[in-house]
Design a protein around this motif. Structure first.
Motif, PDB file in Angstrom:
ATOM      1  N   SER A 121     -82.803 -17.557  -8.856  1.00 44.05           N
ATOM      2  CA  SER A 121     -84.001 -18.197  -8.433  1.00 44.05           C
ATOM      3  C   SER A 121     -83.805 -19.115  -6.997  1.00 44.05           C
ATOM      4  N   ASP A 122     -82.243 -19.537  -7.009  1.00 42.96           N
ATOM      5  CA  ASP A 122     -81.884 -20.115  -5.911  1.00 42.96           C
ATOM      6  C   ASP A 122     -81.835 -19.072  -4.840  1.00 42.96           C
ATOM      7  N   LEU A 123     -81.371 -18.022  -5.064  1.00 45.49           N
ATOM      8  CA  LEU A 123     -81.098 -17.034  -4.152  1.00 45.49           C
ATOM      9  C   LEU A 123     -82.041 -16.776  -2.865  1.00 45.49           C
ATOM     10  N   GLU A 124     -83.323 -16.718  -3.503  1.00 44.56           N
ATOM     11  CA  GLU A 124     -84.259 -16.336  -2.596  1.00 44.56           C
ATOM     12  C   GLU A 124     -84.544 -17.444  -1.456  1.00 44.56           C
ATOM     13  N   SER A 125     -84.751 -18.564  -1.620  1.00 48.28           N
ATOM     14  CA  SER A 125     -84.621 -19.760  -0.768  1.00 48.28           C
ATOM     15  C   SER A 125     -83.507 -19.973   0.087  1.00 48.28           C
ATOM     16  N   LEU A 126     -82.122 -19.891  -0.342  1.00 46.84           N
ATOM     17  CA  LEU A 126     -81.045 -19.646   0.281  1.00 46.84           C
ATOM     18  C   LEU A 126     -80.930 -18.513   1.442  1.00 46.84           C
ATOM     19  N   MET A 127     -81.542 -17.372   0.832  1.00 45.09           N
ATOM     20  CA  MET A 127     -81.404 -16.141   1.861  1.00 45.09           C
ATOM     21  C   MET A 127     -82.525 -16.482   3.120  1.00 45.09           C
ATOM     22  N   GLU A 128     -83.655 -17.248   2.654  1.00 46.83           N
ATOM     23  CA  GLU A 128     -84.481 -17.559   3.848  1.00 46.83           C
ATOM     24  C   GLU A 128     -84.071 -18.406   4.895  1.00 46.83           C
ATOM     25  N   ASP A 135     -80.492 -19.135   5.278  1.00 43.09           N
ATOM     26  CA  ASP A 135     -79.108 -18.606   5.907  1.00 43.09           C
ATOM     27  C   ASP A 135     -78.675 -17.386   5.050  1.00 43.09           C
ATOM     28  N   PRO A 136     -79.430 -16.442   5.671  1.00 45.83           N
ATOM     29  CA  PRO A 136     -78.897 -14.906   4.982  1.00 45.83           C
ATOM     30  C   PRO A 136     -77.433 -14.713   5.185  1.00 45.83           C
ATOM     31  N   LYS A 137     -76.716 -14.354   3.867  1.00 38.65           N
ATOM     32  CA  LYS A 137     -75.461 -14.277   3.686  1.00 38.65           C
ATOM     33  C   LYS A 137     -75.402 -12.985   2.477  1.00 38.65           C
ATOM     34  N   ASN A 173     -66.906 -18.851  -0.891  1.00 36.43           N
ATOM     35  CA  ASN A 173     -67.648 -20.049  -0.852  1.00 36.43           C
ATOM     36  C   ASN A 173     -68.353 -20.292   0.697  1.00 36.43           C
ATOM     37  N   GLU A 174     -67.525 -19.673   1.708  1.00 34.95           N
ATOM     38  CA  GLU A 174     -67.809 -19.861   2.924  1.00 34.95           C
ATOM     39  C   GLU A 174     -68.866 -18.767   3.598  1.00 34.95           C
ATOM     40  N   HIS A 175     -68.580 -17.492   3.092  1.00 38.89           N
ATOM     41  CA  HIS A 175     -69.324 -16.469   3.817  1.00 38.89           C
ATOM     42  C   HIS A 175     -70.075 -15.407   2.865  1.00 38.89           C
ATOM     43  N   PHE A 176     -70.364 -16.081   1.572  1.00 38.42           N
ATOM     44  CA  PHE A 176     -71.165 -15.286   0.538  1.00 38.42           C
ATOM     45  C   PHE A 176     -71.984 -16.387  -0.216  1.00 38.42           C
ATOM     46  N   TYR A 177     -73.047 -15.760  -0.995  1.00 38.07           N
ATOM     47  CA  TYR A 177     -73.519 -16.638  -2.085  1.00 38.07           C
ATOM     48  C   TYR A 177     -73.093 -15.495  -3.324  1.00 38.07           C
ATOM     49  N   MET A 178     -72.823 -16.539  -4.403  1.00 35.49           N
ATOM     50  CA  MET A 178     -72.420 -15.751  -5.593  1.00 35.49           C
ATOM     51  C   MET A 178     -73.367 -16.100  -6.684  1.00 35.49           C
ATOM     52  N   VAL A 179     -73.668 -15.228  -7.764  1.00 35.67           N
ATOM     53  CA  VAL A 179     -74.330 -15.305  -8.922  1.00 35.67           C
ATOM     54  C   VAL A 179     -73.572 -14.754  -9.907  1.00 35.67           C
ATOM     55  N   ASN A 180     -73.203 -15.457 -10.929  1.00 34.73           N
ATOM     56  CA  ASN A 180     -72.437 -15.232 -12.179  1.00 34.73           C
ATOM     57  C   ASN A 180     -73.849 -14.934 -13.017  1.00 34.73           C
ATOM     58  N   PHE A 181     -73.641 -13.761 -13.643  1.00 35.62           N
ATOM     59  CA  PHE A 181     -75.024 -13.380 -14.665  1.00 35.62           C
ATOM     60  C   PHE A 181     -74.552 -12.877 -15.630  1.00 35.62           C
ATOM     61  N   GLU A 182     -74.978 -13.693 -17.043  1.00 37.37           N
ATOM     62  CA  GLU A 182     -74.421 -13.381 -18.423  1.00 37.37           C
ATOM     63  C   GLU A 182     -75.412 -12.066 -18.937  1.00 37.37           C
ATOM     64  N   ALA A 183     -75.147 -10.970 -18.855  1.00 37.71           N
ATOM     65  CA  ALA A 183     -76.228 -10.010 -19.205  1.00 37.71           C
ATOM     66  C   ALA A 183     -76.752  -9.804 -20.572  1.00 37.71           C
ATOM     67  N   ASP A 205     -78.972  -8.149   4.090  1.00 38.12           N
ATOM     68  CA  ASP A 205     -80.535  -7.373   4.001  1.00 38.12           C
ATOM     69  C   ASP A 205     -80.408  -7.007   2.439  1.00 38.12           C
ATOM     70  N   GLN A 206     -79.631  -7.302   1.396  1.00 41.07           N
ATOM     71  CA  GLN A 206     -79.928  -7.038   0.228  1.00 41.07           C
ATOM     72  C   GLN A 206     -79.677  -5.451  -0.161  1.00 41.07           C
ATOM     73  N   LYS A 207     -78.969  -5.006   0.683  1.00 44.19           N
ATOM     74  CA  LYS A 207     -78.428  -3.402   0.411  1.00 44.19           C
ATOM     75  C   LYS A 207     -76.948  -3.503  -0.069  1.00 44.19           C
ATOM     76  N   LEU A 208     -76.978  -2.335  -1.041  1.00 41.89           N
ATOM     77  CA  LEU A 208     -75.477  -2.473  -1.749  1.00 41.89           C
ATOM     78  C   LEU A 208     -74.420  -1.853  -0.882  1.00 41.89           C
ATOM     79  N   VAL A 209     -73.654  -2.819  -0.683  1.00 43.98           N
ATOM     80  CA  VAL A 209     -72.303  -2.394  -0.012  1.00 43.98           C
ATOM     81  C   VAL A 209     -71.104  -2.275  -0.754  1.00 43.98           C
ATOM     82  N   TYR A 210     -71.064  -2.820  -1.923  1.00 45.37           N
ATOM     83  CA  TYR A 210     -69.794  -2.712  -2.927  1.00 45.37           C
ATOM     84  C   TYR A 210     -70.196  -2.764  -4.443  1.00 45.37           C
ATOM     85  N   TYR A 211     -69.752  -1.815  -5.133  1.00 42.22           N
ATOM     86  CA  TYR A 211     -69.946  -1.472  -6.708  1.00 42.22           C
ATOM     87  C   TYR A 211     -68.637  -1.233  -7.270  1.00 42.22           C
TER      88      TYR A 211
END
Length: 135
Positions: A7-14, A16-18, A50-60, A109-115
């Motif tokens: 839920s934080d991600l959407e507003s953060l990306m608007e 400062d996209p990272k 912390n400097e270049h990315f947003y991180m989401v830990n997701f307990e599946a 841009d929300q495209k997968l670059v690493y999996y």
């Protein structure tokens, strides 16, 4: 390490996209716990994230609230005493049962670059994140 929620991600990306790192894990996964411990000990990796990315830990398997991500709604799928979140299945290449830990990196841009499924050593992660942050 700074982490946020979907839920934080959407507003953060608007503002400062990272690129975004999504870490899927479960509380029963011992590899997940070792990996988190090793990553948090690595100051260089933590600073890079912390400097270049947003991180989401997701307990599946324990996250039960509805999540909106990339314009879609995802919900928790109850299965007896346990269950799994639809978003974990959507993000995983293995649609029956995700492999934990699962690391997904999306560009700004929300495209997968690493999996990456399974253990990811801090050195490998730093190398990949440096490549991605240079894009």
């Amino acid at each position: 390490m700074k982490t946020g929620t979907f839920s934080d991600l959407e507003s953060l990306m608007e503002k400062d996209p990272k690129p975004v790192i999504i870490h899927l894990y479960t509380d029963w996964c011992s590899v997940c716990k070792m990996e988190k411990y090793n990553l948090n000990k690595d100051k260089e990796a933590v600073d890079l994230i912390n400097e270049h990315f947003y991180m989401v830990n997701f307990e599946a398997e324990k996250t039960k609230e509805k999540i909106q991500f990339q314009g879609r709604d995802f919900k928790y799928l109850q299965n007896g005493n346990s269950g799994i979140h639809e978003l974990a299945l959507a993000l995983s290449k293995n649609k029956d049962q995700p492999v934990y830990p699962l690391w997904i990196v999306l560009d700004k841009d929300q495209k997968l670059v690493y999996y990456h499924e399974g253990m990811l050593k801090p050195e490998t992660m730093k190398q990949k994140l440096l490549e991605i942050s240079a894009l």
